[in-house]
Write a protein that holds these residues in place. Structure first.
Motif, PDB file in Angstrom:
ATOM      1  N   ASN A   1       0.866  -1.170   0.000  1.00 44.91           N
ATOM      2  CA  ASN A   1       0.000   0.000   0.000  1.00 44.91           C
ATOM      3  C   ASN A   1       0.910   1.230   0.000  1.00 44.91           C
ATOM      4  O   ASN A   1       1.525   1.545   1.009  1.00 44.91           O
ATOM      5  CB  ASN A   1      -0.892  -0.027   1.244  1.00 44.91           C
ATOM      6  N   ASP A   2       1.019   1.892  -1.155  1.00 47.75           N
ATOM      7  CA  ASP A   2       1.951   3.008  -1.306  1.00 47.75           C
ATOM      8  C   ASP A   2       1.194   4.317  -1.459  1.00 47.75           C
ATOM      9  O   ASP A   2       0.546   4.551  -2.480  1.00 47.75           O
ATOM     10  CB  ASP A   2       2.860   2.760  -2.511  1.00 47.75           C
ATOM     11  N   VAL A   3       1.298   5.202  -0.448  1.00 44.28           N
ATOM     12  CA  VAL A   3       0.601   6.477  -0.498  1.00 44.28           C
ATOM     13  C   VAL A   3       1.113   7.386  -1.617  1.00 44.28           C
ATOM     14  O   VAL A   3       0.424   8.324  -1.995  1.00 44.28           O
ATOM     15  CB  VAL A   3       0.645   7.235   0.853  1.00 44.28           C
ATOM     16  N   SER A   4       2.271   7.101  -2.140  1.00 47.63           N
ATOM     17  CA  SER A   4       2.809   7.933  -3.222  1.00 47.63           C
ATOM     18  C   SER A   4       2.487   7.362  -4.602  1.00 47.63           C
ATOM     19  O   SER A   4       2.914   7.923  -5.617  1.00 47.63           O
ATOM     20  CB  SER A   4       4.327   8.091  -3.077  1.00 47.63           C
ATOM     21  N   GLY A   5       1.782   6.256  -4.651  1.00 49.95           N
ATOM     22  CA  GLY A   5       1.475   5.647  -5.944  1.00 49.95           C
ATOM     23  C   GLY A   5       2.706   5.158  -6.682  1.00 49.95           C
ATOM     24  O   GLY A   5       2.710   5.045  -7.896  1.00 49.95           O
ATOM     25  N   GLY A   6       3.768   4.889  -5.938  1.00 49.31           N
ATOM     26  CA  GLY A   6       5.002   4.437  -6.550  1.00 49.31           C
ATOM     27  C   GLY A   6       5.887   5.562  -7.044  1.00 49.31           C
ATOM     28  O   GLY A   6       6.900   5.321  -7.704  1.00 49.31           O
ATOM     29  N   ALA A   7       5.557   6.803  -6.711  1.00 52.88           N
ATOM     30  CA  ALA A   7       6.305   7.945  -7.232  1.00 52.88           C
ATOM     31  C   ALA A   7       7.498   8.358  -6.372  1.00 52.88           C
ATOM     32  O   ALA A   7       8.423   8.982  -6.876  1.00 52.88           O
ATOM     33  CB  ALA A   7       5.369   9.145  -7.404  1.00 52.88           C
ATOM     34  N   MET A   8       7.500   8.017  -5.088  1.00 50.09           N
ATOM     35  CA  MET A   8       8.578   8.479  -4.207  1.00 50.09           C
ATOM     36  C   MET A   8       9.834   7.616  -4.289  1.00 50.09           C
ATOM     37  O   MET A   8      10.906   8.054  -3.873  1.00 50.09           O
ATOM     38  CB  MET A   8       8.078   8.570  -2.765  1.00 50.09           C
ATOM     39  N   ASP A   9       9.689   6.400  -4.808  1.00 48.41           N
ATOM     40  CA  ASP A   9      10.841   5.504  -4.952  1.00 48.41           C
ATOM     41  C   ASP A   9      10.729   4.856  -6.326  1.00 48.41           C
ATOM     42  O   ASP A   9       9.831   4.045  -6.569  1.00 48.41           O
ATOM     43  CB  ASP A   9      10.834   4.451  -3.844  1.00 48.41           C
ATOM     44  N   ARG A  10      11.643   5.188  -7.236  1.00 51.19           N
ATOM     45  CA  ARG A  10      11.546   4.688  -8.613  1.00 51.19           C
ATOM     46  C   ARG A  10      11.652   3.171  -8.699  1.00 51.19           C
ATOM     47  O   ARG A  10      11.315   2.582  -9.718  1.00 51.19           O
ATOM     48  CB  ARG A  10      12.584   5.368  -9.513  1.00 51.19           C
ATOM     49  N   GLU A  11      12.115   2.521  -7.642  1.00 48.73           N
ATOM     50  CA  GLU A  11      12.200   1.060  -7.625  1.00 48.73           C
ATOM     51  C   GLU A  11      10.931   0.386  -7.121  1.00 48.73           C
ATOM     52  O   GLU A  11      10.824  -0.839  -7.180  1.00 48.73           O
ATOM     53  CB  GLU A  11      13.391   0.617  -6.777  1.00 48.73           C
ATOM     54  N   MET A  12       9.966   1.173  -6.618  1.00 46.24           N
ATOM     55  CA  MET A  12       8.773   0.561  -6.011  1.00 46.24           C
ATOM     56  C   MET A  12       7.974  -0.270  -7.014  1.00 46.24           C
ATOM     57  O   MET A  12       7.655  -1.430  -6.740  1.00 46.24           O
ATOM     58  CB  MET A  12       7.883   1.620  -5.381  1.00 46.24           C
ATOM     59  N   LEU A  13       7.626   0.280  -8.148  1.00 44.89           N
ATOM     60  CA  LEU A  13       6.765  -0.458  -9.084  1.00 44.89           C
ATOM     61  C   LEU A  13       7.459  -1.701  -9.642  1.00 44.89           C
ATOM     62  O   LEU A  13       6.846  -2.779  -9.660  1.00 44.89           O
ATOM     63  CB  LEU A  13       6.250   0.475 -10.175  1.00 44.89           C
ATOM     64  N   PRO A  14       8.731  -1.631 -10.053  1.00 46.03           N
ATOM     65  CA  PRO A  14       9.403  -2.869 -10.465  1.00 46.03           C
ATOM     66  C   PRO A  14       9.516  -3.886  -9.323  1.00 46.03           C
ATOM     67  O   PRO A  14       9.425  -5.089  -9.553  1.00 46.03           O
ATOM     68  CB  PRO A  14      10.790  -2.405 -10.927  1.00 46.03           C
ATOM     69  N   THR A  15       9.689  -3.406  -8.101  1.00 47.93           N
ATOM     70  CA  THR A  15       9.774  -4.312  -6.954  1.00 47.93           C
ATOM     71  C   THR A  15       8.446  -5.014  -6.720  1.00 47.93           C
ATOM     72  O   THR A  15       8.403  -6.228  -6.501  1.00 47.93           O
ATOM     73  CB  THR A  15      10.223  -3.549  -5.689  1.00 47.93           C
ATOM     74  N   VAL A  16       7.362  -4.264  -6.781  1.00 49.94           N
ATOM     75  CA  VAL A  16       6.034  -4.870  -6.617  1.00 49.94           C
ATOM     76  C   VAL A  16       5.804  -5.921  -7.702  1.00 49.94           C
ATOM     77  O   VAL A  16       5.311  -7.019  -7.427  1.00 49.94           O
ATOM     78  CB  VAL A  16       4.925  -3.792  -6.630  1.00 49.94           C
ATOM     79  N   ALA A  17       6.192  -5.605  -8.925  1.00 48.86           N
ATOM     80  CA  ALA A  17       6.042  -6.569 -10.022  1.00 48.86           C
ATOM     81  C   ALA A  17       6.860  -7.831  -9.748  1.00 48.86           C
ATOM     82  O   ALA A  17       6.371  -8.950  -9.920  1.00 48.86           O
ATOM     83  CB  ALA A  17       6.469  -5.931 -11.340  1.00 48.86           C
ATOM     84  N   ARG A  18       8.100  -7.654  -9.323  1.00 45.37           N
ATOM     85  CA  ARG A  18       8.981  -8.799  -9.040  1.00 45.37           C
ATOM     86  C   ARG A  18       8.430  -9.645  -7.893  1.00 45.37           C
ATOM     87  O   ARG A  18       8.489 -10.873  -7.928  1.00 45.37           O
ATOM     88  CB  ARG A  18      10.381  -8.299  -8.696  1.00 45.37           C
ATOM     89  N   LEU A  19       7.868  -8.995  -6.881  1.00 51.59           N
ATOM     90  CA  LEU A  19       7.313  -9.717  -5.738  1.00 51.59           C
ATOM     91  C   LEU A  19       6.018 -10.452  -6.090  1.00 51.59           C
ATOM     92  O   LEU A  19       5.637 -11.397  -5.411  1.00 51.59           O
ATOM     93  CB  LEU A  19       7.051  -8.752  -4.571  1.00 51.59           C
ATOM     94  N   GLY A  20       5.336  -9.995  -7.131  1.00 55.10           N
ATOM     95  CA  GLY A  20       4.081 -10.610  -7.534  1.00 55.10           C
ATOM     96  C   GLY A  20       2.953 -10.345  -6.548  1.00 55.10           C
ATOM     97  O   GLY A  20       2.038 -11.161  -6.416  1.00 55.10           O
TER      98      GLY A  20
END
Length: 170
Positions: free
Chosen positions: A67-86
């Protein structure tokens, strides 16, 4: 009876809140996630973080939603990490960060602008490899919004694919 999901966060997101280090966030959240995961509770554990490394560490301890309050914008690795974690992800609309968001609550049309900006974050998550069915968009009531703007969003939830009656029943 009981919770459908348990959301664990270790960083304040109130307006003007001061950021903490990922190490401090982990120090605060990891014991809670570990204890919940080891407990007999069966509700999924959600981790409320804007830091990809924290999300990955807490997922390894049993968190099953990011649950990311920044929508993945505060850490450029968040969205790829979420994808990798599944894992499924809740991506919230917010401008700036907790320290700056109050000054960024200027919109031409709050509902249209939030819908457009949130759609952009959801598209970025899909481009990073997160399947559409694993994404939940959150209009971010109170985050970079004044009280009247938040009320306008609540009155217009149907424009986000969720009616206020559905939200009240959830």
């Amino acid at each position: 009876a009981g919770a459908d999901i348990i959301d664990v966060g270790a960083v304040s997101t109130r307006p003007g809140a001061v950021a903490v280090s990922p190490e401090e966030e982990l120090r605060r959240a990891a014991p809670v996630v570990q204890a919940l995961h080891a407990s007999p509770l069966r509700a999924p554990i959600s981790v409320d973080t804007s830091c990809a490394a924290v999300a990955a560490e807490l997922a390894a301890l049993g968190a099953r939603v990011v649950n990311d309050v920044s929508g993945g914008a505060m850490d450029r690795e968040m969205l790829p990490t979420v994808a990798r974690l599944g894992l499924p992800a809740v991506l919230m609309h917010m401008r700036g960060d907790p320290a700056t968001m109050a000054s960024l609550a200027r919109y031409d049309d709050v509902v249209a602008d939030v819908r457009s900006e949130l759609a952009g974050r959801l598209a970025a998550a899909q481009a990073a490899g997160v399947p559409k069915w694993d994404l939940i968009g959150d209009p971010g009531i109170g985050f970079a919004k004044t009280a009247p703007q938040s009320l306008a969003l609540l009155r217009s939830l149907h424009r986000f694919g969720l009616s206020s009656a559905s939200a009240a029943a959830a």
